[in-house]
Design a protein around this motif. Structure first.
Motif, PDB file in Angstrom:
ATOM      1  N   TYR A 193      12.142   8.999  48.616  1.00  0.00           N
ATOM      2  CA  TYR A 193      12.518   8.931  47.373  1.00  0.00           C
ATOM      3  C   TYR A 193      11.579   7.774  46.620  1.00  0.00           C
ATOM      4  CZ  TYR A 193      16.801  11.571  47.781  1.00  0.00           C
ATOM      5  OH  TYR A 193      17.875  12.441  47.890  1.00  0.00           O
ATOM      6  N   THR A 194      10.990   7.991  45.534  1.00  0.00           N
ATOM      7  CA  THR A 194      10.246   7.089  44.907  1.00  0.00           C
ATOM      8  C   THR A 194      10.285   6.729  43.532  1.00  0.00           C
ATOM      9  OG1 THR A 194       8.510   8.853  44.420  1.00  0.00           O
ATOM     10  CG2 THR A 194       8.191   7.985  46.606  1.00  0.00           C
ATOM     11  N   SER A 195       9.824   5.911  42.913  1.00  0.00           N
ATOM     12  CA  SER A 195       9.633   5.342  41.464  1.00  0.00           C
ATOM     13  C   SER A 195       8.616   4.371  41.334  1.00  0.00           C
ATOM     14  CB  SER A 195      10.989   4.840  41.127  1.00  0.00           C
ATOM     15  OG  SER A 195      11.560   3.773  41.508  1.00  0.00           O
ATOM     16  N   ALA A 196       8.033   4.057  40.082  1.00  0.00           N
ATOM     17  CA  ALA A 196       7.270   3.182  39.949  1.00  0.00           C
ATOM     18  C   ALA A 196       6.877   2.728  38.502  1.00  0.00           C
ATOM     19  CB  ALA A 196       5.797   3.773  40.514  1.00  0.00           C
ATOM     20  N   THR A 197       6.602   1.406  38.382  1.00  0.00           N
ATOM     21  CA  THR A 197       6.210   0.965  36.872  1.00  0.00           C
ATOM     22  C   THR A 197       4.967   0.289  37.005  1.00  0.00           C
ATOM     23  OG1 THR A 197       7.544  -1.100  37.420  1.00  0.00           O
ATOM     24  CG2 THR A 197       8.702   0.951  36.402  1.00  0.00           C
ATOM     25  N   HIS A 198       4.155  -0.197  35.846  1.00  0.00           N
ATOM     26  CA  HIS A 198       3.167  -1.058  35.850  1.00  0.00           C
ATOM     27  C   HIS A 198       3.064  -1.881  34.819  1.00  0.00           C
ATOM     28  CE1 HIS A 198       0.363   1.723  33.199  1.00  0.00           C
ATOM     29  NE2 HIS A 198       1.695   1.548  32.537  1.00  0.00           N
ATOM     30  N   ASN A 199       2.143  -2.878  34.936  1.00  0.00           N
ATOM     31  CA  ASN A 199       1.949  -3.814  33.768  1.00  0.00           C
ATOM     32  C   ASN A 199       0.825  -3.154  32.659  1.00  0.00           C
ATOM     33  OD1 ASN A 199       0.980  -5.951  32.334  1.00  0.00           O
ATOM     34  ND2 ASN A 199       0.205  -7.301  33.880  1.00  0.00           N
ATOM     35  N   PRO A 200       1.603  -2.966  31.496  1.00  0.00           N
ATOM     36  CA  PRO A 200       0.909  -2.414  30.497  1.00  0.00           C
ATOM     37  C   PRO A 200      -0.562  -3.267  30.259  1.00  0.00           C
ATOM     38  CG  PRO A 200       3.153  -2.697  29.814  1.00  0.00           C
ATOM     39  CD  PRO A 200       2.955  -3.416  31.077  1.00  0.00           C
ATOM     40  N   GLN A 201      -0.682  -4.455  30.455  1.00  0.00           N
ATOM     41  CA  GLN A 201      -1.764  -5.056  30.034  1.00  0.00           C
ATOM     42  C   GLN A 201      -2.925  -4.869  31.189  1.00  0.00           C
ATOM     43  OE1 GLN A 201      -2.205  -6.572  27.313  1.00  0.00           O
ATOM     44  NE2 GLN A 201       0.154  -6.232  27.035  1.00  0.00           N
ATOM     45  N   LYS A 202      -2.573  -4.284  32.493  1.00  0.00           N
ATOM     46  CA  LYS A 202      -3.332  -4.106  33.264  1.00  0.00           C
ATOM     47  C   LYS A 202      -2.935  -2.524  34.069  1.00  0.00           C
ATOM     48  CE  LYS A 202      -4.513  -8.840  34.938  1.00  0.00           C
ATOM     49  NZ  LYS A 202      -4.354  -9.856  35.704  1.00  0.00           N
ATOM     50  N   PRO A 203      -2.821  -1.552  33.268  1.00  0.00           N
ATOM     51  CA  PRO A 203      -2.373  -0.157  33.541  1.00  0.00           C
ATOM     52  C   PRO A 203      -3.256   0.189  35.049  1.00  0.00           C
ATOM     53  CG  PRO A 203      -4.114  -0.050  31.938  1.00  0.00           C
ATOM     54  CD  PRO A 203      -3.954  -1.421  31.913  1.00  0.00           C
ATOM     55  N   LEU A 204      -2.279   0.950  35.559  1.00  0.00           N
ATOM     56  CA  LEU A 204      -2.978   1.619  36.850  1.00  0.00           C
ATOM     57  C   LEU A 204      -3.671   2.818  36.707  1.00  0.00           C
ATOM     58  CD1 LEU A 204       0.409   1.984  38.911  1.00  0.00           C
ATOM     59  CD2 LEU A 204      -1.276   0.065  39.405  1.00  0.00           C
ATOM     60  N   VAL A 205      -4.851   2.698  37.356  1.00  0.00           N
ATOM     61  CA  VAL A 205      -5.537   3.857  37.594  1.00  0.00           C
ATOM     62  C   VAL A 205      -5.430   4.407  39.000  1.00  0.00           C
ATOM     63  CG1 VAL A 205      -8.108   4.778  37.793  1.00  0.00           C
ATOM     64  CG2 VAL A 205      -7.328   3.122  35.772  1.00  0.00           C
ATOM     65  N   LEU A 206      -5.136   5.635  39.187  1.00  0.00           N
ATOM     66  CA  LEU A 206      -4.780   6.093  40.425  1.00  0.00           C
ATOM     67  C   LEU A 206      -5.013   7.700  40.525  1.00  0.00           C
ATOM     68  CD1 LEU A 206      -1.865   7.973  40.100  1.00  0.00           C
ATOM     69  CD2 LEU A 206      -1.000   5.784  39.328  1.00  0.00           C
ATOM     70  N   THR A 207      -5.235   7.936  41.873  1.00  0.00           N
ATOM     71  CA  THR A 207      -5.391   9.498  42.385  1.00  0.00           C
ATOM     72  C   THR A 207      -4.213   9.660  43.107  1.00  0.00           C
ATOM     73  OG1 THR A 207      -7.632   9.391  42.469  1.00  0.00           O
ATOM     74  CG2 THR A 207      -6.740  11.080  43.938  1.00  0.00           C
ATOM     75  N   TYR A 208      -3.613  10.912  42.728  1.00  0.00           N
ATOM     76  CA  TYR A 208      -2.586  11.574  43.540  1.00  0.00           C
ATOM     77  C   TYR A 208      -2.994  12.961  44.126  1.00  0.00           C
ATOM     78  CZ  TYR A 208      -1.319  13.868  39.234  1.00  0.00           C
ATOM     79  OH  TYR A 208      -1.084  14.429  38.032  1.00  0.00           O
ATOM     80  N   ILE A 209      -2.476  13.414  45.457  1.00  0.00           N
ATOM     81  CA  ILE A 209      -2.736  14.811  45.903  1.00  0.00           C
ATOM     82  C   ILE A 209      -1.534  15.274  46.489  1.00  0.00           C
ATOM     83  CG2 ILE A 209      -3.998  15.999  47.492  1.00  0.00           C
ATOM     84  CD1 ILE A 209      -6.481  13.932  47.185  1.00  0.00           C
ATOM     85  N   HIS A 210      -0.993  16.227  45.877  1.00  0.00           N
ATOM     86  CA  HIS A 210       0.050  16.841  46.643  1.00  0.00           C
ATOM     87  C   HIS A 210      -0.187  17.981  47.603  1.00  0.00           C
ATOM     88  CE1 HIS A 210       3.466  15.152  44.178  1.00  0.00           C
ATOM     89  NE2 HIS A 210       2.590  14.972  43.382  1.00  0.00           N
ATOM     90  N   PHE A 211       0.158  17.874  48.885  1.00  0.00           N
ATOM     91  CA  PHE A 211      -0.072  18.871  49.835  1.00  0.00           C
ATOM     92  C   PHE A 211       0.901  19.150  50.854  1.00  0.00           C
ATOM     93  CE2 PHE A 211      -1.328  14.821  51.908  1.00  0.00           C
ATOM     94  CZ  PHE A 211      -0.998  15.200  53.137  1.00  0.00           C
ATOM     95  N   ASP A 212       0.928  20.179  51.664  1.00  0.00           N
ATOM     96  CA  ASP A 212       1.796  20.310  52.751  1.00  0.00           C
ATOM     97  C   ASP A 212       0.988  20.718  53.893  1.00  0.00           C
ATOM     98  OD1 ASP A 212       4.381  20.579  53.842  1.00  0.00           O
ATOM     99  OD2 ASP A 212       5.226  21.402  52.307  1.00  0.00           O
ATOM    100  N   VAL A 213       1.791  20.635  55.004  1.00  0.00           N
ATOM    101  CA  VAL A 213       1.184  21.162  56.334  1.00  0.00           C
ATOM    102  C   VAL A 213       2.028  22.427  56.964  1.00  0.00           C
ATOM    103  CG1 VAL A 213       0.491  20.550  58.703  1.00  0.00           C
ATOM    104  CG2 VAL A 213       0.510  18.870  56.843  1.00  0.00           C
ATOM    105  N   SER A 214       1.180  23.371  57.305  1.00  0.00           N
ATOM    106  CA  SER A 214       2.175  24.809  57.600  1.00  0.00           C
ATOM    107  C   SER A 214       2.593  24.839  59.065  1.00  0.00           C
ATOM    108  CB  SER A 214       1.069  25.886  57.453  1.00  0.00           C
ATOM    109  OG  SER A 214       0.121  25.970  58.298  1.00  0.00           O
ATOM    110  N   GLU A 215       2.324  23.645  59.791  1.00  0.00           N
ATOM    111  CA  GLU A 215       2.929  23.562  61.142  1.00  0.00           C
ATOM    112  C   GLU A 215       3.430  22.086  61.287  1.00  0.00           C
ATOM    113  OE1 GLU A 215      -0.331  23.849  64.108  1.00  0.00           O
ATOM    114  OE2 GLU A 215      -1.214  25.224  62.409  1.00  0.00           O
ATOM    115  N   PRO A 216       4.409  21.980  62.446  1.00  0.00           N
ATOM    116  CA  PRO A 216       4.640  20.780  62.847  1.00  0.00           C
ATOM    117  C   PRO A 216       3.659  19.792  63.247  1.00  0.00           C
ATOM    118  CG  PRO A 216       6.256  22.583  63.797  1.00  0.00           C
ATOM    119  CD  PRO A 216       4.876  23.022  63.391  1.00  0.00           C
TER     120      PRO A 216
END
Length: 261
Positions: free
Chosen positions: A70-93
């Protein structure tokens, strides 16, 4: 994720490098994460909550969210976040999953991998998916390696000490060169921030202070032994303003340069 081949990585459509809007926030959802999400902060300031734990985040902060988180986030509007996100999965354990959180001191290699991953799909590169899976596995290896840093850093501390002292010696050998911290850090193959921290830790002075002190040491030698006058010494060491040179010289030695000759 060392134990699964790159072909086991399942690429999902959600990925980007973004500059967050001032009013941006990541609200907690009722349902947990359904897959993995690599979340990296390039710059800015914010706060992220992960499974009830709160993290202050900034440049170099990196998370690997897992299914069920479970996740949530906020940021400082004066110093906004620059971010990269990548969603992925793994097909085996997989038995080797990186930790959920770390902060990179050295960011160059990981940021290159992130940028390459996103760029593959932006320009629709031939065989993009195959290369992206390889890059994703590289990133997971990078995270696992970083998670082991307490052991690695202990083994590598002598090497880092040698690198920093080599740079310090390089500065001392070329006192009249207007060295830039960015160039010195590149020579050491470190980020400017990490290089500056380690330089002060090992040398006992900031990079800027060390550059000035070596220049003044050289000036004292030239004035005392090379038969050069104050103007010639200032010019030889890159000072365009003789009055600034004299003021800095006195600040470091307690004497005027004219008193040395």
């Amino acid at each position: 994720m060392l134990d699964v081949p790159s072909s086991s990585f399942v690429l999902l459509s959600y990925f980007a490098k973004i500059s967050c809007e001032p009013a941006w926030k990541w609200a907690r959802r009722e349902k947990p994460m359904a897959n993995y999400d690599l979340f990296y902060v390039w710059s800015g300031e914010g706060e992220l909550e992960l499974n009830g734990a709160v993290y202050e985040i900034g440049a170099g902060s990196c998370f690997l969210f897992r299914p069920g988180d479970y996740t949530s986030a906020t940021h400082n509007p004066q110093k906004p976040l620059v971010l990269t996100y990548i969603h992925f999965d793994v097909s085996e354990p997989t038995a080797y999953v990186p930790n959920r959180y770390r902060v990179f001191d050295e960011t160059v290699d990981f940021e290159y991998l992130l940028s390459r991953y996103v760029r593959l799909f932006l320009v629709k590169t031939f065989a993009a998916e195959e290369e992206a899976k390889l890059l994703l596995k590289q990133m997971m290896i990078h995270l696992l390696r970083t998670d082991q840093e307490p052991t690695i850093e202990k083994r590598g501390s002598n090497q880092l000490t040698e690198v920093i002292h080599e740079i310090a010696n390089y500065i001392r050998q070329h006192p009249g060169v207007p060295h830039r911290v960015e160039d010195l850090a590149k020579r050491a193959q470190l980020s400017p921030r990490y290089f500056s921290i380690k330089f002060k830790e090992y040398i006992g002075q900031s990079v800027q202070s060390y550059m000035i002190s070596t220049r003044i040491d050289r000036a004292q030698h030239l004035l005392a032994h090379a038969g050069m006058n104050v103007t010639e010494v200032a010019d030889a060491l890159g000072y365009r303003d003789i009055f600034f040179f004299s003021r800095q010289f006195k600040q470091y030695t307690g004497r005027n340069p004219s008193e040395i000759r």
